[in-house]
Design a protein around this motif. Structure first.
Motif, PDB file in Angstrom:
ATOM      1  N   ASN A 325     -11.730  48.670  -2.605  1.00  0.00           N
ATOM      2  CA  ASN A 325     -10.567  49.269  -1.956  1.00  0.00           C
ATOM      3  C   ASN A 325     -10.932  50.320  -0.911  1.00  0.00           C
ATOM      4  O   ASN A 325     -10.116  51.176  -0.565  1.00  0.00           O
ATOM      5  CB  ASN A 325      -9.591  49.881  -2.973  1.00  0.00           C
ATOM      6  CG  ASN A 325      -8.193  50.079  -2.411  1.00  0.00           C
ATOM      7  OD1 ASN A 325      -7.717  49.280  -1.600  1.00  0.00           O
ATOM      8  ND2 ASN A 325      -7.533  51.150  -2.816  1.00  0.00           N
ATOM      9  N   GLY A 326     -12.156  50.264  -0.402  1.00  0.00           N
ATOM     10  CA  GLY A 326     -12.590  51.263   0.566  1.00  0.00           C
ATOM     11  C   GLY A 326     -12.776  50.716   1.965  1.00  0.00           C
ATOM     12  O   GLY A 326     -12.787  49.504   2.189  1.00  0.00           O
ATOM     13  N   ASN A 327     -12.899  51.638   2.906  1.00  0.00           N
ATOM     14  CA  ASN A 327     -13.375  51.353   4.257  1.00  0.00           C
ATOM     15  C   ASN A 327     -14.791  51.879   4.365  1.00  0.00           C
ATOM     16  O   ASN A 327     -15.146  52.863   3.695  1.00  0.00           O
ATOM     17  CB  ASN A 327     -12.519  52.064   5.312  1.00  0.00           C
ATOM     18  CG  ASN A 327     -11.185  51.399   5.560  1.00  0.00           C
ATOM     19  OD1 ASN A 327     -10.718  50.609   4.753  1.00  0.00           O
ATOM     20  ND2 ASN A 327     -10.559  51.727   6.665  1.00  0.00           N
ATOM     21  N   LEU A 328     -15.589  51.277   5.221  1.00  0.00           N
ATOM     22  CA  LEU A 328     -16.920  51.800   5.507  1.00  0.00           C
ATOM     23  C   LEU A 328     -16.900  52.454   6.882  1.00  0.00           C
ATOM     24  O   LEU A 328     -16.562  51.805   7.873  1.00  0.00           O
ATOM     25  CB  LEU A 328     -17.966  50.687   5.482  1.00  0.00           C
ATOM     26  CG  LEU A 328     -19.407  51.114   5.856  1.00  0.00           C
ATOM     27  CD1 LEU A 328     -19.934  52.163   4.871  1.00  0.00           C
ATOM     28  CD2 LEU A 328     -20.344  49.910   5.909  1.00  0.00           C
ATOM     29  N   LEU A 329     -17.224  53.745   6.920  1.00  0.00           N
ATOM     30  CA  LEU A 329     -17.398  54.463   8.179  1.00  0.00           C
ATOM     31  C   LEU A 329     -18.893  54.701   8.327  1.00  0.00           C
ATOM     32  O   LEU A 329     -19.434  55.687   7.833  1.00  0.00           O
ATOM     33  CB  LEU A 329     -16.621  55.783   8.173  1.00  0.00           C
ATOM     34  CG  LEU A 329     -16.681  56.596   9.474  1.00  0.00           C
ATOM     35  CD1 LEU A 329     -16.009  55.854  10.626  1.00  0.00           C
ATOM     36  CD2 LEU A 329     -16.040  57.975   9.287  1.00  0.00           C
ATOM     37  N   ILE A 330     -19.563  53.762   8.975  1.00  0.00           N
ATOM     38  CA  ILE A 330     -21.009  53.856   9.142  1.00  0.00           C
ATOM     39  C   ILE A 330     -21.300  54.624  10.422  1.00  0.00           C
ATOM     40  O   ILE A 330     -20.529  54.549  11.384  1.00  0.00           O
ATOM     41  CB  ILE A 330     -21.667  52.449   9.150  1.00  0.00           C
ATOM     42  CG1 ILE A 330     -23.190  52.547   8.960  1.00  0.00           C
ATOM     43  CG2 ILE A 330     -21.314  51.679  10.416  1.00  0.00           C
ATOM     44  CD1 ILE A 330     -23.614  53.028   7.589  1.00  0.00           C
ATOM     45  N   ASN A 331     -22.377  55.369  10.421  1.00  0.00           N
ATOM     46  CA  ASN A 331     -22.670  56.246  11.553  1.00  0.00           C
ATOM     47  C   ASN A 331     -23.803  55.722  12.416  1.00  0.00           C
ATOM     48  O   ASN A 331     -24.816  55.241  11.919  1.00  0.00           O
ATOM     49  CB  ASN A 331     -23.054  57.635  11.044  1.00  0.00           C
ATOM     50  CG  ASN A 331     -23.392  58.589  12.175  1.00  0.00           C
ATOM     51  OD1 ASN A 331     -22.503  59.138  12.809  1.00  0.00           O
ATOM     52  ND2 ASN A 331     -24.680  58.764  12.453  1.00  0.00           N
ATOM     53  N   VAL A 332     -23.614  55.844  13.717  1.00  0.00           N
ATOM     54  CA  VAL A 332     -24.708  55.660  14.658  1.00  0.00           C
ATOM     55  C   VAL A 332     -25.025  57.030  15.252  1.00  0.00           C
ATOM     56  O   VAL A 332     -24.118  57.783  15.617  1.00  0.00           O
ATOM     57  CB  VAL A 332     -24.355  54.640  15.767  1.00  0.00           C
ATOM     58  CG1 VAL A 332     -23.134  55.061  16.565  1.00  0.00           C
ATOM     59  CG2 VAL A 332     -25.539  54.432  16.710  1.00  0.00           C
ATOM     60  N   GLY A 333     -26.294  57.361  15.287  1.00  0.00           N
ATOM     61  CA  GLY A 333     -26.728  58.634  15.855  1.00  0.00           C
ATOM     62  C   GLY A 333     -27.490  58.381  17.143  1.00  0.00           C
ATOM     63  O   GLY A 333     -28.652  57.965  17.110  1.00  0.00           O
ATOM     64  N   PRO A 334     -26.837  58.585  18.291  1.00  0.00           N
ATOM     65  CA  PRO A 334     -27.514  58.310  19.562  1.00  0.00           C
ATOM     66  C   PRO A 334     -28.664  59.283  19.824  1.00  0.00           C
ATOM     67  O   PRO A 334     -28.680  60.408  19.308  1.00  0.00           O
ATOM     68  CB  PRO A 334     -26.412  58.510  20.615  1.00  0.00           C
ATOM     69  CG  PRO A 334     -25.138  58.621  19.858  1.00  0.00           C
ATOM     70  CD  PRO A 334     -25.480  59.085  18.491  1.00  0.00           C
ATOM     71  N   ALA A 335     -29.606  58.861  20.642  1.00  0.00           N
ATOM     72  CA  ALA A 335     -30.593  59.785  21.187  1.00  0.00           C
ATOM     73  C   ALA A 335     -29.871  60.733  22.142  1.00  0.00           C
ATOM     74  O   ALA A 335     -28.726  60.492  22.540  1.00  0.00           O
ATOM     75  CB  ALA A 335     -31.684  59.013  21.921  1.00  0.00           C
ATOM     76  N   ALA A 336     -30.518  61.805  22.528  1.00  0.00           N
ATOM     77  CA  ALA A 336     -29.874  62.789  23.398  1.00  0.00           C
ATOM     78  C   ALA A 336     -29.381  62.161  24.692  1.00  0.00           C
ATOM     79  O   ALA A 336     -28.329  62.552  25.223  1.00  0.00           O
ATOM     80  CB  ALA A 336     -30.842  63.929  23.696  1.00  0.00           C
TER      81      ALA A 336
END
Length: 447
Positions: A325-336
């Motif tokens: 019953n969840g959503n996945l909020l996956i993160n992308v971490g860009p380079a500067a």
């Protein structure tokens, strides 16, 4: 990690404010997959101590050896910490954390190409960090000169994200750090969970400052999601016009189908958040699992493929979360510079390719009567098409269907009918086609 929905003080008694009554909209429950984007001054050093299997860090050193690169601005202030040592070596004693603002070059950032990768990976909503705990704002704010238009990139990065996300047809949200802002605070470095709530401002001046920034974000971007972090200053939790209750009421007036998370420190919330946590069963209330592809949200250049989710692991995580019953909020971490590191991009693209063929078993689904089976690597979701049975180990060549579903016709994602063999215990066994045995997850839909 903390469950923020349990933190609902202070107690105003009979003088408690009235909160909105909005629940969690269906579009959010249907979306299933969003992308966080953690990008800020911390992306310049892009460094945190490596974590993972075999790394044992005592609890009392957790903040000095923080796994999150986006906490660099705090960790660098803990004298003798690995981050402090590295900062001296790379930037020298005369360069403060906030001086990094003038070293930030985002020249490789193309918002349409960036968001295109997120949507291509399956994202239905995108949530960039507008201001993290460091206090550096990524939009053209009138509240402070400590922002990406006045310094560093010299660009309104949130406007660019917003416009590209809307053009791509996805929902747009904003992350905002409501109660932590190290730029306008003089507290010592945070070195414990207790410090996390002790070393913060609660005065009216700061409460009004946070309110003004949040109001700007709502007015400029009409975000579909307001994702607040680590609560709100207590001075802004009453019945005042600048307090949370009034802010949220005005937000829902402007965005009737909007949604908020649970990290406001007040009795009202929308969906629950679970950060870097495995949830063992179905949660009845809509919730969101969030984490980075590695051990950090902000890009950590010290990490490699030992520390980052593979495409297959990411797909299996998505299936597990949705089945509960969840959503996945996956993160992308860009380079500067605004580019997506290759290791992250590889996993994202693998998930996008899998969702192209199996999205109907994810998007718009709801949990079945149970999420899976105790002794079998299987997950369930349901939709108008039927019950979707997800094999987490398709290389085994077999998918066991429970007795409740055994009489139904089963089809694979390409529409082909699944071969099945009935067992004496009432279950049936589907033969997974050779072409699917190399997938991260194989899905059969039972109608």
């Amino acid at each position: 990690m903390l469950n923020f929905e349990t933190r609902t003080g202070p107690d105003f008694g009979a003088a408690a404010p009235s909160y909105p009554t909005q629940g969690v909209p269906e579009w959010y429950r249907d979306a299933k997959l969003g992308f966080f984007v953690h990008w800020g001054l911390y992306s310049v050093p892009a460094w945190a101590v490596q974590h993972g299997e075999g790394v044992n860090i005592p609890a009392e050193d957790a903040y000095a050896w923080h796994q999150y690169a986006e906490w660099y601005g705090n960790t660098v202030r803990i004298a003798g910490s690995p981050t402090w040592e590295r900062h001296q070596q790379v930037y020298g004693p005369g360069t403060s954390y906030e001086d990094l603002a003038d070293l930030w070059d985002a020249s490789a950032f193309d918002a349409d190409a960036f968001v295109g990768e997120l949507v291509g990976a399956g994202a239905k909503y995108v949530i960039p960090t507008t201001k993290h705990h460091e206090g550096f704002c990524l939009w053209n704010t009138a509240t402070t000169g400590f922002n990406s238009v006045a310094r560093g990139p010299k660009r309104d990065l949130i406007s660019e994200f917003h416009d590209a996300t809307r053009r791509a047809g996805a929902r747009f949200g904003v992350y905002y750090s409501g109660a932590l802002d190290w730029h306008v605070s003089d507290f010592p470095a945070i070195e414990s969970d207790t410090d996390l709530f002790r070393f913060r401002r609660h005065d009216e001046h700061f409460s009004r400052y946070s309110a003004a920034q949040l109001e700007e974000l709502v007015e400029k971007f009409s975000p579909d999601v307001l994702w607040n972090d680590i609560e709100w200053p207590d001075g802004g939790k009453g019945s005042d016009d600048y307090a949370v209750a009034a802010l949220l009421s005005r937000y829902f007036d402007a965005v009737p189908e909007g949604v908020v998370n649970d990290r406001w420190g007040v009795p009202y919330h929308g969906f629950l958040t679970r950060e870097y946590r495995h949830i063992p069963d179905i949660l009845e209330h809509p919730w969101e699992s969030t984490r980075g592809l590695g051990y950090s949200f902000g890009f950590n250049q010290a990490e490699d493929d030992r520390h980052s989710l593979s495409g297959a692991e990411l797909i299996r995580m998505l299936v597990d979360v949705v089945s509960k019953n969840g959503n996945l909020l996956i993160n992308v971490g860009p380079a500067a510079d605004g580019s997506i590191p290759a290791l992250q991009l590889e996993a994202m693209r693998a998930m996008g390719a899998w969702l192209t063929g199996n999205g109907s078993a994810i998007y718009g689904t709801r949990p079945w009567v149970r999420f899976g089976e105790p002794l079998r690597p299987v997950r369930y979701t349901t939709s108008s098409e039927g019950v979707h049975v997800h094999s987490l180990e398709p290389a085994s060549g077999e998918l066991i269907v429970p007795a409740e579903l055994a009489e139904r016709e089963a089809r694979w994602a390409d529409g082909s009918i699944a071969e099945s063999v009935q067992a004496s215990d009432g279950t049936s066994t589907l033969v997974i086609p050779d072409a699917l045995r190399g997938d991260a997850v194989a899905v059969a839909t039972l109608r």
